[in-house]
Design a protein around this motif. Structure first.
Motif, PDB file in Angstrom:
ATOM      1  N   ARG A 236       0.830  -1.191   0.000  1.00 28.48           N
ATOM      2  CA  ARG A 236       0.000   0.000   0.000  1.00 28.48           C
ATOM      3  C   ARG A 236       0.871   1.249   0.000  1.00 28.48           C
ATOM      4  O   ARG A 236       1.796   1.359   0.818  1.00 28.48           O
ATOM      5  CB  ARG A 236      -0.905   0.041   1.243  1.00 28.48           C
ATOM      6  CG  ARG A 236      -1.959  -1.047   1.239  1.00 28.48           C
ATOM      7  CD  ARG A 236      -3.007  -0.783   0.155  1.00 28.48           C
ATOM      8  NE  ARG A 236      -4.069  -1.760   0.206  1.00 28.48           N
ATOM      9  CZ  ARG A 236      -4.082  -2.876  -0.505  1.00 28.48           C
ATOM     10  NH1 ARG A 236      -3.091  -3.134  -1.305  1.00 28.48           N
ATOM     11  NH2 ARG A 236      -5.089  -3.699  -0.428  1.00 28.48           N
TER      12      ARG A 236
ATOM     13  N   ILE B 143      -5.466  10.572   7.046  1.00 25.47           N
ATOM     14  CA  ILE B 143      -6.388   9.851   6.180  1.00 25.47           C
ATOM     15  C   ILE B 143      -6.336   8.384   6.569  1.00 25.47           C
ATOM     16  O   ILE B 143      -5.269   7.770   6.595  1.00 25.47           O
ATOM     17  CB  ILE B 143      -6.017  10.048   4.702  1.00 25.47           C
ATOM     18  CG1 ILE B 143      -6.166  11.526   4.333  1.00 25.47           C
ATOM     19  CG2 ILE B 143      -6.894   9.185   3.805  1.00 25.47           C
ATOM     20  CD1 ILE B 143      -5.737  11.857   2.920  1.00 25.47           C
ATOM     21  N   ARG B 144      -7.487   7.813   6.861  1.00 23.96           N
ATOM     22  CA  ARG B 144      -7.549   6.480   7.447  1.00 23.96           C
ATOM     23  C   ARG B 144      -8.013   5.459   6.421  1.00 23.96           C
ATOM     24  O   ARG B 144      -9.202   5.286   6.193  1.00 23.96           O
ATOM     25  CB  ARG B 144      -8.474   6.500   8.659  1.00 23.96           C
ATOM     26  CG  ARG B 144      -8.055   7.580   9.653  1.00 23.96           C
ATOM     27  CD  ARG B 144      -8.875   7.576  10.908  1.00 23.96           C
ATOM     28  NE  ARG B 144      -8.474   8.678  11.775  1.00 23.96           N
ATOM     29  CZ  ARG B 144      -8.718   8.747  13.061  1.00 23.96           C
ATOM     30  NH1 ARG B 144      -9.386   7.786  13.651  1.00 23.96           N
ATOM     31  NH2 ARG B 144      -8.319   9.777  13.766  1.00 23.96           N
ATOM     32  N   GLN B 145      -7.057   4.796   5.809  1.00 23.66           N
ATOM     33  CA  GLN B 145      -7.361   3.762   4.834  1.00 23.66           C
ATOM     34  C   GLN B 145      -7.729   2.459   5.534  1.00 23.66           C
ATOM     35  O   GLN B 145      -7.187   2.121   6.584  1.00 23.66           O
ATOM     36  CB  GLN B 145      -6.155   3.524   3.922  1.00 23.66           C
ATOM     37  CG  GLN B 145      -6.429   2.523   2.799  1.00 23.66           C
ATOM     38  CD  GLN B 145      -5.152   2.054   2.147  1.00 23.66           C
ATOM     39  OE1 GLN B 145      -4.115   1.982   2.799  1.00 23.66           O
ATOM     40  NE2 GLN B 145      -5.214   1.726   0.872  1.00 23.66           N
TER      41      GLN B 145
ATOM     42  N   ASN C 132      -8.827   1.692  -2.329  1.00 22.52           N
ATOM     43  CA  ASN C 132      -9.198   3.078  -2.021  1.00 22.52           C
ATOM     44  C   ASN C 132     -10.379   3.156  -1.051  1.00 22.52           C
ATOM     45  O   ASN C 132     -11.226   4.043  -1.161  1.00 22.52           O
ATOM     46  CB  ASN C 132      -9.528   3.823  -3.324  1.00 22.52           C
ATOM     47  CG  ASN C 132      -9.436   5.330  -3.185  1.00 22.52           C
ATOM     48  OD1 ASN C 132      -8.850   5.858  -2.243  1.00 22.52           O
ATOM     49  ND2 ASN C 132     -10.017   6.041  -4.140  1.00 22.52           N
TER      50      ASN C 132
ATOM     51  N   ARG D  89     -11.700   4.030   2.573  1.00 18.17           N
ATOM     52  CA  ARG D  89     -11.224   4.906   3.639  1.00 18.17           C
ATOM     53  C   ARG D  89     -12.357   5.286   4.582  1.00 18.17           C
ATOM     54  O   ARG D  89     -13.516   5.359   4.165  1.00 18.17           O
ATOM     55  CB  ARG D  89     -10.649   6.201   3.059  1.00 18.17           C
ATOM     56  CG  ARG D  89      -9.521   6.027   2.096  1.00 18.17           C
ATOM     57  CD  ARG D  89      -9.002   7.387   1.663  1.00 18.17           C
ATOM     58  NE  ARG D  89      -9.155   7.637   0.253  1.00 18.17           N
ATOM     59  CZ  ARG D  89      -9.301   8.844  -0.270  1.00 18.17           C
ATOM     60  NH1 ARG D  89      -9.354   9.907   0.526  1.00 18.17           N
ATOM     61  NH2 ARG D  89      -9.411   8.997  -1.562  1.00 18.17           N
ATOM     62  N   ASP D  90     -11.981   5.553   5.814  1.00 18.85           N
ATOM     63  CA  ASP D  90     -12.889   6.122   6.798  1.00 18.85           C
ATOM     64  C   ASP D  90     -12.879   7.633   6.607  1.00 18.85           C
ATOM     65  O   ASP D  90     -11.818   8.260   6.564  1.00 18.85           O
ATOM     66  CB  ASP D  90     -12.402   5.763   8.208  1.00 18.85           C
ATOM     67  CG  ASP D  90     -13.387   6.134   9.310  1.00 18.85           C
ATOM     68  OD1 ASP D  90     -14.181   7.070   9.113  1.00 18.85           O
ATOM     69  OD2 ASP D  90     -13.329   5.498  10.371  1.00 18.85           O
TER      70      ASP D  90
ATOM     71  N   ASP E 104     -15.187   9.065  13.673  1.00 22.92           N
ATOM     72  CA  ASP E 104     -14.710   7.857  12.998  1.00 22.92           C
ATOM     73  C   ASP E 104     -15.823   6.815  12.954  1.00 22.92           C
ATOM     74  O   ASP E 104     -16.723   6.796  13.798  1.00 22.92           O
ATOM     75  CB  ASP E 104     -13.517   7.262  13.746  1.00 22.92           C
ATOM     76  CG  ASP E 104     -12.324   8.194  13.771  1.00 22.92           C
ATOM     77  OD1 ASP E 104     -12.144   8.955  12.812  1.00 22.92           O
ATOM     78  OD2 ASP E 104     -11.569   8.153  14.768  1.00 22.92           O
TER      79      ASP E 104
ATOM     80  N   TYR F 269     -17.863   5.652   5.314  1.00 21.73           N
ATOM     81  CA  TYR F 269     -16.713   5.133   4.590  1.00 21.73           C
ATOM     82  C   TYR F 269     -16.910   5.378   3.096  1.00 21.73           C
ATOM     83  O   TYR F 269     -18.032   5.312   2.588  1.00 21.73           O
ATOM     84  CB  TYR F 269     -16.548   3.630   4.832  1.00 21.73           C
ATOM     85  CG  TYR F 269     -16.265   3.267   6.268  1.00 21.73           C
ATOM     86  CD1 TYR F 269     -14.955   3.159   6.728  1.00 21.73           C
ATOM     87  CD2 TYR F 269     -17.311   3.036   7.163  1.00 21.73           C
ATOM     88  CE1 TYR F 269     -14.698   2.820   8.058  1.00 21.73           C
ATOM     89  CE2 TYR F 269     -17.057   2.708   8.491  1.00 21.73           C
ATOM     90  CZ  TYR F 269     -15.754   2.598   8.923  1.00 21.73           C
ATOM     91  OH  TYR F 269     -15.496   2.272  10.230  1.00 21.73           O
TER      92      TYR F 269
ATOM     93  N   ASP G 226      -8.680  15.421   0.773  1.00 23.54           N
ATOM     94  CA  ASP G 226      -9.265  14.083   0.801  1.00 23.54           C
ATOM     95  C   ASP G 226      -9.605  13.632  -0.614  1.00 23.54           C
ATOM     96  O   ASP G 226      -9.354  12.479  -0.987  1.00 23.54           O
ATOM     97  CB  ASP G 226     -10.527  14.082   1.670  1.00 23.54           C
ATOM     98  CG  ASP G 226     -11.168  12.711   1.742  1.00 23.54           C
ATOM     99  OD1 ASP G 226     -10.722  11.895   2.565  1.00 23.54           O
ATOM    100  OD2 ASP G 226     -12.106  12.453   0.958  1.00 23.54           O
TER     101      ASP G 226
ATOM    102  N   SER H 154      -6.964  10.226  -3.558  1.00 24.60           N
ATOM    103  CA  SER H 154      -7.154   9.029  -4.384  1.00 24.60           C
ATOM    104  C   SER H 154      -5.948   8.788  -5.289  1.00 24.60           C
ATOM    105  O   SER H 154      -5.617   7.640  -5.598  1.00 24.60           O
ATOM    106  CB  SER H 154      -8.418   9.161  -5.236  1.00 24.60           C
ATOM    107  OG  SER H 154      -9.579   8.967  -4.462  1.00 24.60           O
TER     108      SER H 154
ATOM    109  N   PHE I 257      -3.472   6.718  -3.187  1.00 18.30           N
ATOM    110  CA  PHE I 257      -3.871   5.340  -2.908  1.00 18.30           C
ATOM    111  C   PHE I 257      -3.976   4.493  -4.166  1.00 18.30           C
ATOM    112  O   PHE I 257      -3.800   3.276  -4.115  1.00 18.30           O
ATOM    113  CB  PHE I 257      -5.187   5.327  -2.136  1.00 18.30           C
ATOM    114  CG  PHE I 257      -5.067   5.886  -0.747  1.00 18.30           C
ATOM    115  CD1 PHE I 257      -4.366   5.201   0.229  1.00 18.30           C
ATOM    116  CD2 PHE I 257      -5.628   7.105  -0.417  1.00 18.30           C
ATOM    117  CE1 PHE I 257      -4.234   5.719   1.512  1.00 18.30           C
ATOM    118  CE2 PHE I 257      -5.507   7.631   0.857  1.00 18.30           C
ATOM    119  CZ  PHE I 257      -4.799   6.935   1.823  1.00 18.30           C
TER     120      PHE I 257
END
Length: 299
Positions: A28, A38-40, A48, A50-51, A65, A69, A219, A223, A226
């Motif tokens: 990754r 950024i929480r993948q 791709n 993510r949260d 959180d 998603y 955000d 992309s 990722f």
């Protein structure tokens, strides 16, 4: 909590691609570190997901959180991936893909008990044209269809339809209403690559709950981080497979770009005058829904 007026009034500012090459690698790319982590969600069959939580708002609050998603398509998830999604406690997965995309990549693989909702948002013919161009194996035709800035111009046209197309507005509006509904569980929405239709929906969610536009745009642009390694493998697979002599022609279709987002925002200004008018008149969201979105997602 009241909606940020600044966020509501802010107006500044194909999906691609085909899994023709190898399946996604377990490796990754690491996201750029910013004040908003950024929480993948690490998966083997999607790159791709993510949260959307963790972003700071104008008034110092934070997006919660585990409630919203965003992702790319879930048709190639492994058994372990499905279990990982199951651990998120999702109540609903919304699929923005058109039927042709579902036919090509397969229906979502979802944990038991998770409702799958088909909510097609048109790609303005992008996926079909892409299949035609690649399938021709003709470098001259591919250049005529995708070269000379035509691929990027097509993408800006796709983004304009997010605002101008009534059916698209209805789908985005329905999704935002569901995210705002009190008591609704965690939800995930996605398209094929998780970057354009999903990117616009995510930009709207973040901006409407009071996340600064700069952070919402970061955000959106993430992309590219990722998806970079996977998209490069797709291009190499197209070249090695003899489908394209110049696979770089599809880079504008694989990427997200500021100019694409700006095209949608320009349509917002032209058609509605402000983001607030777009979401209330265009998407049909009332003030109670907008306040509910903020109340549910920010704490």
């Amino acid at each position: 909590m009241s909606l940020s007026r600044r966020a509501l009034l802010s107006t500044a500012g194909a999906t691609a691609l085909l899994a023709v090459a190898a399946p996604p690698s377990l490796a990754r790319p690491r996201p750029r570190v910013t004040a908003n982590a950024i929480r993948q969600i690490p998966l083997q069959g999607a790159v791709n997901v993510r949260d959307l939580g963790g972003y700071l708002t104008y008034d110092g609050a934070r997006v919660r959180d585990g409630l919203v998603y965003r992702g790319d398509h879930l048709g190639k998830l492994t058994t372990a991936d499905v279990a990982a999604l199951g651990a998120l406690g999702l109540s609903r997965v919304i699929d923005f893909r058109i039927p042709l995309e579902v036919q090509y990549d397969g229906a979502d693989r979802l944990p038991a008990g998770v409702a799958g909702v088909s909510r097609s948002v048109t790609d303005n013919g992008l996926f079909g044209q892409l299949l035609t161009a690649i399938g021709s194996r003709d470098p001259v035709r591919q250049e005529e269809m995708l070269g000379g800035g035509r691929a990027a111009a097509f993408m800006t046209g796709v983004y304009r339809t997010f605002v101008t197309n009534a059916a698209n507005r209805q789908q985005f509006g329905a999704t935002l209403r569901e995210l705002a509904a009190p008591g609704s569980g965690p939800q995930l929405y996605h398209c094929t690559s998780g970057k354009d239709r999903t990117g616009w929906a995510s930009w709207l969610v973040l901006t409407l709950v009071g996340v600064p536009e700069r952070s919402a745009t970061e955000d959106y642009l993430a992309s590219n981080v990722f998806r970079a390694a996977y998209d490069a493998r797709v291009r190499e697979g197209l070249k090695q497979g003899g489908l394209m002599q110049n696979p770089d022609l599809i880079i504008p279709l694989q990427e997200v770009r500021q100019e694409y987002l700006d095209a949608a925002l320009a349509e917002v200004r032209t058609g509605y005058g402000s983001l607030y008018q777009y979401v209330t008149q265009g998407l049909g969201l009332d003030l109670r829904t907008l306040a509910g979105l903020r109340e549910r997602l920010v704490g």
